[in-house]
Enzyme design. Structure first.
Site, PDB file in Angstrom:
ATOM      1  N   SER A 154       0.960  -1.079  -0.023  1.00 43.83           N
ATOM      2  CA  SER A 154       0.017   0.028  -0.001  1.00 43.83           C
ATOM      3  C   SER A 154       0.823   1.323  -0.139  1.00 43.83           C
ATOM      4  CB  SER A 154      -1.290  -0.018   1.289  1.00 43.83           C
ATOM      5  OG  SER A 154      -1.926   0.720   0.915  1.00 43.83           O
ATOM      6  N   ASP A 232      -9.856  -5.595  -3.424  1.00 47.48           N
ATOM      7  CA  ASP A 232      -9.380  -4.428  -2.613  1.00 47.48           C
ATOM      8  C   ASP A 232     -10.331  -3.565  -2.520  1.00 47.48           C
ATOM      9  OD1 ASP A 232      -7.875  -2.322  -1.554  1.00 47.48           O
ATOM     10  OD2 ASP A 232      -5.904  -3.310  -2.462  1.00 47.48           O
ATOM     11  N   HIS A 263      -7.306  -5.835   0.871  1.00 43.97           N
ATOM     12  CA  HIS A 263      -6.338  -5.198   1.118  1.00 43.97           C
ATOM     13  C   HIS A 263      -5.375  -5.496   2.328  1.00 43.97           C
ATOM     14  CE1 HIS A 263      -4.262  -1.261  -0.040  1.00 43.97           C
ATOM     15  NE2 HIS A 263      -3.928  -0.863   1.333  1.00 43.97           N
TER      16      HIS A 263
END
Lengths: 285, 285
Positions: A154, A232, A263
């Site tokens: 991320s 996600d 995620h």
């Protein structure tokens, strides 16, 4: 728990724990670039396993140096392959360090940039911390001449990509899970970049993987592996992965979309072995 | 995040996440034995993998249903072998549930016993919850006739052993990491047993693995695997593992002392694959 005083390399050992025959350690040190104390974690493979290389892991929003260490399960494969894994924190920390109540700004959300704006610039120098100061420690204390790869998740996937793009000389390969590839075009990135760098689009582009790639006059040839979960919850809203596919001067990249994954670290742990195997190919060369 | 309302099996799905091709789920339900809402987690292997059996995991002091799920890395092996893993909480929970400020009593520290003492007995019926109520749910909703093994860590290792000793009909094998094998002889156990069961030594012995084994007139033949870290900070003080070796009528047991390991989940994750492989042998029979 401080279990050893500052050694002659400037690191204080905070803890060490046996894991998969190797040792999971945590260190603190006085950081010049962050202008305060910094903490990072290091996994060392079993002493009987020759060290093969180093993977530097950058975590995402709200994380510190421990999330990957406790949740990703990477030590198993690292122990088998002889990989050292280094996990820094995601921002400077401390009562004296500027902060924000939001989860996506301030402590835990350094975005791996060198801030130019008050009050942030006093401590938020994460790009230099990772690619100069921590890199020096890795090379002088841990890697013993072995090669280094970089990966992240991320915001940390963004950090891994911009590190590989801007400090290419340090790395043999880069991988990322659900990376924020185009932060100047998404809410998380716009908030962080405007805060840390001001409203200067050129400054933003210097920390945006897609913009850096678009500005290159030659192909970027470092091997890149990106995994992105199709379920996600941030895929569409936060510039995760997809925009990088539109970059034309990008070779040697493998972008994989994984059915059903979200995620979370459940996604990271499911594919971390494949990422470490990917890096091992290039660390060996 | 409640993602589905109560289904006809009485379970509410709180979350589900893809992991190693399978699904990590979390449920809540109204528990009769705990007299309130209870939460547990379940890993289901990939739909393409035939279900091979169930491992019921009991966690230790301060844990809930999530510690093993996020830290042990068991889903990888469970997905490969086709194992369902069920992780309950370690106590009843809620504002109306008796509690204590100490980490080793009250919520997060149910010790897997059925309390007989006010105010605890209203909710602290963990032995019945695990071995009757949750067992019924496992058999009616998840296991589809497959066999069940039980494992746990520390207080949960104690819980796994007493469950296997007292509700033997449900289990094909038992394993434990750093189990409190003789709680009536150590500070953690004495505090919990006196609080939940009163000062009645016969009541304590009914929940003490070593005392149960000593009182048996026949060998206990269920296969047992115990792993104990030699650097476990609680090894000597909290009746971890060693006393069970003095029990004479114990066959079919493998107690292993592992060099350098402590009491943490780094120890559990290092050997959980071997424990799941151990259970798989007996689940297959």
């Amino acid at each position: 728990m401080l279990i050893s005083d500052v050694s002659n390399n400037g690191l204080s050992l905070l803890s060490e724990t046996r894991c998969f025959g190797g040792t999971q350690k945590r260190f603190s040190h006085q950081s010049d670039s962050l202008n305060g104390e910094a903490v990072f974690s290091v996994f060392l493979p079993p002493e009987s396993t020759p060290v093969f290389g180093v993977v530097l892991w950058l975590s995402g929003l709200t994380c510190n140096d421990q999330n990957f260490v406790t949740k990703a399960g990477a030590q198993r494969t690292a122990a088998e392959l002889g990989l050292i894994i280094v996990c820094p924190d995601t921002s400077p920390r401390g009562d004296e360090v500027a902060n924000d109540d939001a989860y996506d700004l301030g402590q835990g959300a350094g975005f791996y940039v060198d801030s130019t704006q008050a009050p942030w610039k006093t401590h938020y120098q994460m790009f230099t911390y990772i690619n100069v100061e921590l890199m020096d420690i890795i090379k002088s204390v841990f890697s013993k001449g072995k090669k280094i790869a970089i990966s992240g998740h991320s915001m940390g996937g963004h950090g891994a990509l911009i590190s590989a793009l801007k400090a290419t000389e340090h790395y043999v390969s880069v991988s990322a899970f659900s990376p924020i590839v185009n932060p100047s075009k998404c809410p998380w990135g716009q908030k962080a970049l405007s805060t840390y760098l001001g409203n200067n689009s050129a400054a933003w582009q210097a920390y945006d993987a897609c913009e850096l790639l678009n500005a290159m006059t030659e192909d970027f040839t470092l091997p890149i592996l990106i995994d992105q979960g199709k379920d996600d919850e941030f895929l569409d809203s936060q510039c995760l992965t997809t925009p990088i596919e539109a970059v034309s001067n990008l070779s040697n990249v493998d972008v994989r979309y994984q059915d059903g994954y979200d995620h979370s670290y459940y996604f990271v742990t499911s594919f971390i072995e494949e990422h470490l195997q990917f890096h091992a190919k290039y660390l060996a060369q």
